[in-house]
Design a protein around this motif. Structure first.
Motif, short mmCIF file in Angstrom:
data_model
loop_
_atom_site.label_atom_id
_atom_site.label_comp_id
_atom_site.label_asym_id
_atom_site.label_seq_id
_atom_site.Cartn_x
_atom_site.Cartn_y
_atom_site.Cartn_z
N VAL A 230 0.83 6.92 -10.42
CA VAL A 230 -0.54 6.43 -10.60
C VAL A 230 -1.25 6.40 -9.25
O VAL A 230 -2.40 6.81 -9.13
CB VAL A 230 -0.53 5.03 -11.26
CG1 VAL A 230 -1.92 4.44 -11.29
CG2 VAL A 230 0.06 5.10 -12.65
N GLY A 231 -0.55 5.91 -8.23
CA GLY A 231 -1.14 5.85 -6.90
C GLY A 231 -1.47 7.22 -6.36
O GLY A 231 -2.51 7.43 -5.73
N GLY B 99 0.82 -1.21 0.00
CA GLY B 99 0.00 0.00 0.00
C GLY B 99 0.85 1.26 0.00
O GLY B 99 0.57 2.22 -0.72
N GLU B 100 1.91 1.25 0.80
CA GLU B 100 2.81 2.40 0.84
C GLU B 100 3.50 2.60 -0.50
O GLU B 100 3.64 3.73 -0.98
CB GLU B 100 3.85 2.22 1.94
CG GLU B 100 3.28 2.33 3.34
CD GLU B 100 4.31 2.06 4.41
OE1 GLU B 100 5.52 2.04 4.09
OE2 GLU B 100 3.91 1.87 5.57
N SER C 242 -2.16 9.89 -8.18
CA SER C 242 -3.29 10.46 -8.93
C SER C 242 -4.61 9.84 -8.46
O SER C 242 -5.63 10.52 -8.39
CB SER C 242 -3.10 10.26 -10.44
OG SER C 242 -3.22 8.90 -10.78
N VAL C 243 -4.59 8.55 -8.10
CA VAL C 243 -5.80 7.91 -7.59
C VAL C 243 -6.19 8.55 -6.26
O VAL C 243 -7.37 8.83 -6.02
CB VAL C 243 -5.58 6.38 -7.44
CG1 VAL C 243 -6.69 5.74 -6.64
CG2 VAL C 243 -5.44 5.73 -8.79
N GLU C 244 -5.20 8.79 -5.39
CA GLU C 244 -5.50 9.46 -4.11
C GLU C 244 -6.04 10.85 -4.34
O GLU C 244 -6.99 11.28 -3.67
CB GLU C 244 -4.23 9.53 -3.25
CG GLU C 244 -4.12 8.40 -2.28
CD GLU C 244 -2.97 8.61 -1.30
OE1 GLU C 244 -2.84 9.71 -0.74
OE2 GLU C 244 -2.21 7.65 -1.13
N GLU C 245 -5.44 11.60 -5.28
CA GLU C 245 -5.91 12.94 -5.56
C GLU C 245 -7.34 12.91 -6.11
O GLU C 245 -8.17 13.75 -5.74
CB GLU C 245 -4.98 13.64 -6.55
CG GLU C 245 -3.61 13.95 -5.96
CD GLU C 245 -2.58 14.36 -7.01
OE1 GLU C 245 -2.93 14.39 -8.22
OE2 GLU C 245 -1.45 14.62 -6.62
#
Length: 169
Positions: free
Chosen positions: A137-138, A129-130, A140-143
């Protein structure tokens, strides 16, 4: 001399065909050792010794005060069937440890081994996860998630304000 060295010395005394059979039987059903199992079985076939089952279990000794003829058979009646074999016991001369590889002598996983596996998998998932959050990509998904959550909060505020405006009228 350690237990492993003593076991290796005993195995070294076996003829090649028997050693291949023992290795094949010991690796039966172990996914991590499937390649070794296949090689041992093919080698045992080549050497002319391919036992289906290697019986290393001695006969169960009768217990004092317990007659073999009084055993309960498959039908539930006393003396109605064959005696079930006892728990497999390794032959004399082969050392056994109470829990080798995280399993008890009966083949049951120990609590410590199960706990270690769970902790390892949990740690792996946390680390994955970290790492995912650190990639572009990770991030941008969080944003995107945060933007949607903010939009949802704003829309909820608008709905609440419109409902309060209707109540006052």
């Amino acid at each position: 001399m350690s237990d492993a060295q003593e076991l290796a010395a005993l195995l070294a005394q076996l003829p090649d065909a028997e050693l291949a059979g023992v290795v094949g039987a010991a690796t039966e059903g172990r996914a991590g050792l499937a390649a070794l199992h296949a090689v041992a079985r093919s080698l045992a076939d080549t050497l002319g010794h391919a036992p289906d089952v290697i019986d290393v279990t001695p006969d169960t000794l009768p217990v004092a005060g317990y007659s073999q003829s009084e055993t309960v058979g498959g039908s539930g009646q006393v003396g109605a069937g064959p005696v079930a074999p006892g728990i497999p016991v390794p032959p004399a001369g082969i050392p056994t440890a109470p829990s080798i590889g995280g399993y008890s002598s009966a083949g049951v996983p120990t609590f410590e081994s199960v706990r270690d596996k769970v902790e390892q998998r949990y740690g792996t998932s946390q680390g994955m996860g970290e790492l995912d959050r650190q990639t572009p990509v990770g991030r941008s998904v969080e944003e995107q998630w945060e933007a949607r959550a903010e939009a949802a909060r704003e829309r909820l505020d608008q709905i609440r304000k419109s409902m309060q405006g209707n109540d006052s009228e």
